[in-house]
Design a protein around this motif. Structure first.
Motif, PDB file in Angstrom:
ATOM      1  N   VAL A  30      14.681   7.924  -2.154  1.00  0.00           N
ATOM      2  CA  VAL A  30      13.256   8.230  -2.134  1.00  0.00           C
ATOM      3  C   VAL A  30      12.756   8.574  -3.534  1.00  0.00           C
ATOM      4  O   VAL A  30      13.372   9.355  -4.252  1.00  0.00           O
ATOM      5  N   ARG A  31      11.649   7.966  -3.887  1.00  0.00           N
ATOM      6  CA  ARG A  31      10.940   8.316  -5.107  1.00  0.00           C
ATOM      7  C   ARG A  31       9.560   8.814  -4.699  1.00  0.00           C
ATOM      8  O   ARG A  31       9.043   8.433  -3.652  1.00  0.00           O
ATOM      9  N   LYS A  32       8.965   9.666  -5.518  1.00  0.00           N
ATOM     10  CA  LYS A  32       7.699  10.289  -5.162  1.00  0.00           C
ATOM     11  C   LYS A  32       6.655  10.071  -6.244  1.00  0.00           C
ATOM     12  O   LYS A  32       6.992  10.021  -7.424  1.00  0.00           O
ATOM     13  N   ALA A  33       5.396   9.977  -5.799  1.00  0.00           N
ATOM     14  CA  ALA A  33       4.265   9.914  -6.726  1.00  0.00           C
ATOM     15  C   ALA A  33       3.145  10.768  -6.141  1.00  0.00           C
ATOM     16  O   ALA A  33       2.887  10.713  -4.938  1.00  0.00           O
ATOM     17  N   ILE A  34       2.493  11.548  -7.020  1.00  0.00           N
ATOM     18  CA  ILE A  34       1.464  12.463  -6.524  1.00  0.00           C
ATOM     19  C   ILE A  34       0.048  11.901  -6.613  1.00  0.00           C
ATOM     20  O   ILE A  34      -0.899  12.554  -6.204  1.00  0.00           O
ATOM     21  N   HIS A  35      -0.096  10.699  -7.153  1.00  0.00           N
ATOM     22  CA  HIS A  35      -1.410  10.043  -7.164  1.00  0.00           C
ATOM     23  C   HIS A  35      -1.228   8.543  -7.380  1.00  0.00           C
ATOM     24  O   HIS A  35      -0.125   8.066  -7.702  1.00  0.00           O
ATOM     25  N   GLY A  36      -2.319   7.816  -7.178  1.00  0.00           N
ATOM     26  CA  GLY A  36      -2.260   6.362  -7.239  1.00  0.00           C
ATOM     27  C   GLY A  36      -1.794   5.795  -8.561  1.00  0.00           C
ATOM     28  O   GLY A  36      -0.998   4.854  -8.604  1.00  0.00           O
ATOM     29  N   GLU A  37      -2.299   6.362  -9.660  1.00  0.00           N
ATOM     30  CA  GLU A  37      -1.905   5.856 -10.974  1.00  0.00           C
ATOM     31  C   GLU A  37      -0.406   6.029 -11.204  1.00  0.00           C
ATOM     32  O   GLU A  37       0.256   5.143 -11.729  1.00  0.00           O
ATOM     33  N   MET A  38       0.129   7.177 -10.783  1.00  0.00           N
ATOM     34  CA  MET A  38       1.560   7.419 -10.936  1.00  0.00           C
ATOM     35  C   MET A  38       2.360   6.424 -10.084  1.00  0.00           C
ATOM     36  O   MET A  38       3.399   5.930 -10.515  1.00  0.00           O
ATOM     37  N   ALA A  39       1.856   6.129  -8.908  1.00  0.00           N
ATOM     38  CA  ALA A  39       2.533   5.155  -8.040  1.00  0.00           C
ATOM     39  C   ALA A  39       2.607   3.794  -8.723  1.00  0.00           C
ATOM     40  O   ALA A  39       3.667   3.152  -8.735  1.00  0.00           O
ATOM     41  N   LEU A  40       1.501   3.358  -9.305  1.00  0.00           N
ATOM     42  CA  LEU A  40       1.486   2.051  -9.968  1.00  0.00           C
ATOM     43  C   LEU A  40       2.442   2.019 -11.159  1.00  0.00           C
ATOM     44  O   LEU A  40       3.118   1.012 -11.379  1.00  0.00           O
ATOM     45  N   GLU A  41       2.521   3.104 -11.905  1.00  0.00           N
ATOM     46  CA  GLU A  41       3.454   3.180 -13.034  1.00  0.00           C
ATOM     47  C   GLU A  41       4.900   3.154 -12.547  1.00  0.00           C
ATOM     48  O   GLU A  41       5.753   2.464 -13.109  1.00  0.00           O
ATOM     49  N   THR A  42       5.185   3.917 -11.505  1.00  0.00           N
ATOM     50  CA  THR A  42       6.536   3.999 -10.942  1.00  0.00           C
ATOM     51  C   THR A  42       7.000   2.636 -10.439  1.00  0.00           C
ATOM     52  O   THR A  42       8.151   2.246 -10.638  1.00  0.00           O
ATOM     53  N   ILE A  43       6.094   1.919  -9.808  1.00  0.00           N
ATOM     54  CA  ILE A  43       6.427   0.608  -9.253  1.00  0.00           C
ATOM     55  C   ILE A  43       6.764  -0.394 -10.351  1.00  0.00           C
ATOM     56  O   ILE A  43       7.617  -1.260 -10.168  1.00  0.00           O
ATOM     57  N   GLN A  44       6.126  -0.270 -11.520  1.00  0.00           N
ATOM     58  CA  GLN A  44       6.417  -1.185 -12.621  1.00  0.00           C
ATOM     59  C   GLN A  44       7.825  -0.983 -13.167  1.00  0.00           C
ATOM     60  O   GLN A  44       8.438  -1.922 -13.664  1.00  0.00           O
ATOM     61  N   VAL A  45       8.332   0.247 -13.061  1.00  0.00           N
ATOM     62  CA  VAL A  45       9.684   0.547 -13.542  1.00  0.00           C
ATOM     63  C   VAL A  45      10.731  -0.031 -12.594  1.00  0.00           C
ATOM     64  O   VAL A  45      11.710  -0.632 -13.019  1.00  0.00           O
ATOM     65  N   GLU A  46      10.519   0.174 -11.295  1.00  0.00           N
ATOM     66  CA  GLU A  46      11.451  -0.331 -10.287  1.00  0.00           C
ATOM     67  C   GLU A  46      10.695  -0.579  -8.990  1.00  0.00           C
ATOM     68  O   GLU A  46      10.018   0.318  -8.476  1.00  0.00           O
ATOM     69  N   LEU A  47      10.817  -1.783  -8.461  1.00  0.00           N
ATOM     70  CA  LEU A  47      10.121  -2.113  -7.218  1.00  0.00           C
ATOM     71  C   LEU A  47      10.771  -1.413  -6.029  1.00  0.00           C
ATOM     72  O   LEU A  47      11.985  -1.482  -5.860  1.00  0.00           O
ATOM     73  N   MET A  57      -6.768  10.295  -1.694  1.00  0.00           N
ATOM     74  CA  MET A  57      -6.227  10.877  -2.921  1.00  0.00           C
ATOM     75  C   MET A  57      -7.331  10.862  -3.968  1.00  0.00           C
ATOM     76  O   MET A  57      -8.214  10.003  -3.916  1.00  0.00           O
ATOM     77  N   PRO A  58      -7.284  11.793  -4.924  1.00  0.00           N
ATOM     78  CA  PRO A  58      -8.318  11.811  -5.973  1.00  0.00           C
ATOM     79  C   PRO A  58      -8.176  10.623  -6.919  1.00  0.00           C
ATOM     80  O   PRO A  58      -7.107  10.043  -7.044  1.00  0.00           O
ATOM     81  N   GLN A  59      -9.240  10.285  -7.577  1.00  0.00           N
ATOM     82  CA  GLN A  59      -9.355   9.200  -8.548  1.00  0.00           C
ATOM     83  C   GLN A  59      -9.140   7.817  -7.946  1.00  0.00           C
ATOM     84  O   GLN A  59     -10.033   6.994  -7.973  1.00  0.00           O
ATOM     85  N   MET A  60      -7.979   7.550  -7.409  1.00  0.00           N
ATOM     86  CA  MET A  60      -7.675   6.232  -6.837  1.00  0.00           C
ATOM     87  C   MET A  60      -7.107   6.446  -5.438  1.00  0.00           C
ATOM     88  O   MET A  60      -6.032   7.008  -5.285  1.00  0.00           O
ATOM     89  N   ASP A  61      -7.841   5.977  -4.423  1.00  0.00           N
ATOM     90  CA  ASP A  61      -7.347   6.192  -3.058  1.00  0.00           C
ATOM     91  C   ASP A  61      -6.301   5.138  -2.684  1.00  0.00           C
ATOM     92  O   ASP A  61      -6.035   4.197  -3.435  1.00  0.00           O
ATOM     93  N   GLY A  62      -5.705   5.333  -1.537  1.00  0.00           N
ATOM     94  CA  GLY A  62      -4.652   4.432  -1.084  1.00  0.00           C
ATOM     95  C   GLY A  62      -5.108   2.995  -0.910  1.00  0.00           C
ATOM     96  O   GLY A  62      -4.348   2.060  -1.164  1.00  0.00           O
ATOM     97  N   TYR A  63      -6.346   2.802  -0.478  1.00  0.00           N
ATOM     98  CA  TYR A  63      -6.874   1.438  -0.339  1.00  0.00           C
ATOM     99  C   TYR A  63      -6.888   0.733  -1.696  1.00  0.00           C
ATOM    100  O   TYR A  63      -6.531  -0.443  -1.789  1.00  0.00           O
ATOM    101  N   GLN A  64      -7.302   1.453  -2.732  1.00  0.00           N
ATOM    102  CA  GLN A  64      -7.355   0.864  -4.078  1.00  0.00           C
ATOM    103  C   GLN A  64      -5.954   0.545  -4.596  1.00  0.00           C
ATOM    104  O   GLN A  64      -5.737  -0.513  -5.201  1.00  0.00           O
ATOM    105  N   VAL A  65      -5.012   1.445  -4.348  1.00  0.00           N
ATOM    106  CA  VAL A  65      -3.623   1.203  -4.764  1.00  0.00           C
ATOM    107  C   VAL A  65      -3.095  -0.054  -4.074  1.00  0.00           C
ATOM    108  O   VAL A  65      -2.527  -0.940  -4.713  1.00  0.00           O
ATOM    109  N   CYS A  66      -3.297  -0.125  -2.783  1.00  0.00           N
ATOM    110  CA  CYS A  66      -2.814  -1.279  -2.009  1.00  0.00           C
ATOM    111  C   CYS A  66      -3.456  -2.569  -2.503  1.00  0.00           C
ATOM    112  O   CYS A  66      -2.772  -3.583  -2.680  1.00  0.00           O
ATOM    113  N   THR A  67      -4.758  -2.547  -2.739  1.00  0.00           N
ATOM    114  CA  THR A  67      -5.458  -3.740  -3.218  1.00  0.00           C
ATOM    115  C   THR A  67      -4.872  -4.224  -4.540  1.00  0.00           C
ATOM    116  O   THR A  67      -4.642  -5.424  -4.726  1.00  0.00           O
TER     117      THR A  67
END
Length: 104
Positions: A30-47, A57-67
């Protein structure tokens, strides 16, 4: 054989800890991210093999991350399960419309 690599994205630390603990106890990585931007960065390191994604979520919601993830060749096939306390039909419809695999 190792189990799936799961990315949990939620802005509430208690939710992250609880989900991470439950999944780790069952052998998932399990890896964790506390917001959308962090999730996108984490995914670039390892899928990840799967993403559990909060909607509100603040700034970027889950719909935006998914899109964003579904728009990129490298990440479009990662299954995304939306996690939300929102229970309106419109929220569920939107989750599937942006590419979610499931909604809990």
């Amino acid at each position: 054989m190792s189990k799936a690599n799961i990315l949990v994205v939620d802005d509430y630390p208690d939710n992250l800890r609880t989900l991470s603990f439950i999944l780790s106890e069952r052998g998932y990585r399990v890896r964790k991210a506390i917001h959308g931007e962090m999730a996108l960065e984490t995914i670039q390191v390892e899928l990840p093999d799967l993403i559990l994604l909060d909607i509100r979520m603040p700034q970027m919601d889950g719909y935006q991350v998914c899109t964003k993830l579904k728009a990129e060749d490298r990440t479009r096939d990662i299954p995304i399960i939306f996690l939300s306390a929102m229970n309106e039909a419109a929220d569920k419809v939107k989750a599937f419309a942006v590419g979610g695999a499931d909604y809990m």
